[in-house]
Design an enzyme around this catalytic site. Structure first.
Site, PDB file in Angstrom:
ATOM      1  N   MET A  76      16.612  -1.693  30.264  1.00  0.00           N
ATOM      2  CA  MET A  76      16.353  -3.096  30.594  1.00  0.00           C
ATOM      3  C   MET A  76      16.366  -3.393  32.093  1.00  0.00           C
ATOM      4  SD  MET A  76      15.670  -4.147  27.712  1.00  0.00           S
ATOM      5  CE  MET A  76      15.896  -3.514  26.061  1.00  0.00           C
ATOM      6  N   CYS A  77      16.392  -2.346  32.922  1.00  0.00           N
ATOM      7  CA  CYS A  77      16.346  -2.544  34.372  1.00  0.00           C
ATOM      8  C   CYS A  77      14.912  -2.798  34.834  1.00  0.00           C
ATOM      9  CB  CYS A  77      16.890  -1.320  35.103  1.00  0.00           C
ATOM     10  SG  CYS A  77      18.675  -1.199  35.063  1.00  0.00           S
ATOM     11  N   HIS A  78      14.796  -3.651  35.837  1.00  0.00           N
ATOM     12  CA  HIS A  78      13.494  -3.944  36.432  1.00  0.00           C
ATOM     13  C   HIS A  78      13.167  -2.902  37.497  1.00  0.00           C
ATOM     14  CE1 HIS A  78      14.732  -7.862  34.829  1.00  0.00           C
ATOM     15  NE2 HIS A  78      13.444  -8.126  34.742  1.00  0.00           N
ATOM     16  N   MET A 113      22.942  -1.624  39.226  1.00  0.00           N
ATOM     17  CA  MET A 113      22.665  -0.450  38.401  1.00  0.00           C
ATOM     18  C   MET A 113      22.139   0.705  39.241  1.00  0.00           C
ATOM     19  SD  MET A 113      23.812  -1.243  35.538  1.00  0.00           S
ATOM     20  CE  MET A 113      23.365   0.311  34.793  1.00  0.00           C
ATOM     21  N   GLU A 114      21.378   0.393  40.272  1.00  0.00           N
ATOM     22  CA  GLU A 114      20.861   1.443  41.151  1.00  0.00           C
ATOM     23  C   GLU A 114      21.994   2.130  41.912  1.00  0.00           C
ATOM     24  OE1 GLU A 114      17.514  -0.988  39.875  1.00  0.00           O
ATOM     25  OE2 GLU A 114      19.520  -1.503  40.568  1.00  0.00           O
ATOM     26  N   ASP A 128      27.117  20.130  38.715  1.00  0.00           N
ATOM     27  CA  ASP A 128      26.129  21.158  38.387  1.00  0.00           C
ATOM     28  C   ASP A 128      26.169  22.315  39.375  1.00  0.00           C
ATOM     29  OD1 ASP A 128      23.775  22.277  37.035  1.00  0.00           O
ATOM     30  OD2 ASP A 128      22.714  21.702  38.864  1.00  0.00           O
TER      31      ASP A 128
END
Length: 160
Positions: A76-78, A113-114, A128
């Site tokens: 749902m992120c733009h 969110m970014e 990793d």
């Protein structure tokens, strides 16, 4: 701040929030994470003695790339035109590597969110690159430290 959930439509189904009527403002978010590891692992990172290469350089690029692609992996992120991304690392002690990301845009929605995606991906990249020597590494906590701009106003977390 409203308690209303904005990502659901009248049928209680997920939706991408309509931001077309929102004002364009300067927005910034800063997120934090950490990786706890064996002292020998962190020493090798610090000294550049990891066989796969420069761990922090690779993790920094991974974090930047992840911030730019957040809208592709969080449903749902733009998609946002990011104007700045900065990933920083610090050594809290002999076992903790801290990761901080600052993300900026001038737009209609925030970049929390970014920033969170950037620190998470940078931490995962460290894991990793070092998992062959330390599978017991622990990532987290991960949190939003600060956010500025937008209708909901500024937010500053009291502590990490």
């Amino acid at each position: 701040m409203s308690d209303q959930l904005t990502h659901f439509n009248e049928q209680n189904r997920a939706r991408m929030v309509d931001i077309s009527e929102k004002d364009v403002t300067k927005r910034e978010a800063i997120a934090y994470s950490q990786i706890i590891m064996k002292p020998e692992t962190l020493a090798r990172i610090r000294e550049g003695r990891v066989e796969k290469g420069d761990v922090l350089a690779v993790a920094q690029v991974a974090g930047v790339m992840a911030a730019k692609k957040t809208w592709e992996i969080i449903p749902m992120c733009h998609p946002l035109p990011l104007t700045g991304i900065d990933i920083r690392f610090s050594f809290a002690n002999e076992t903790i590597l801290e990761v901080e990301a600052a993300v900026k845009t001038t737009g209609k929605t925030g970049v929390e969110m970014e920033a969170l995606t950037a620190v998470s991906t940078a931490a995962l990249t460290v894991y990793d690159m070092c998992k062959a020597m330390d599978k017991e590494m622990v990532i987290g906590p991960t949190s939003l430290l600060k956010k500025t701009g937008g209708k909901s106003g500024d937010f500053i977390r009291g502590e990490k």
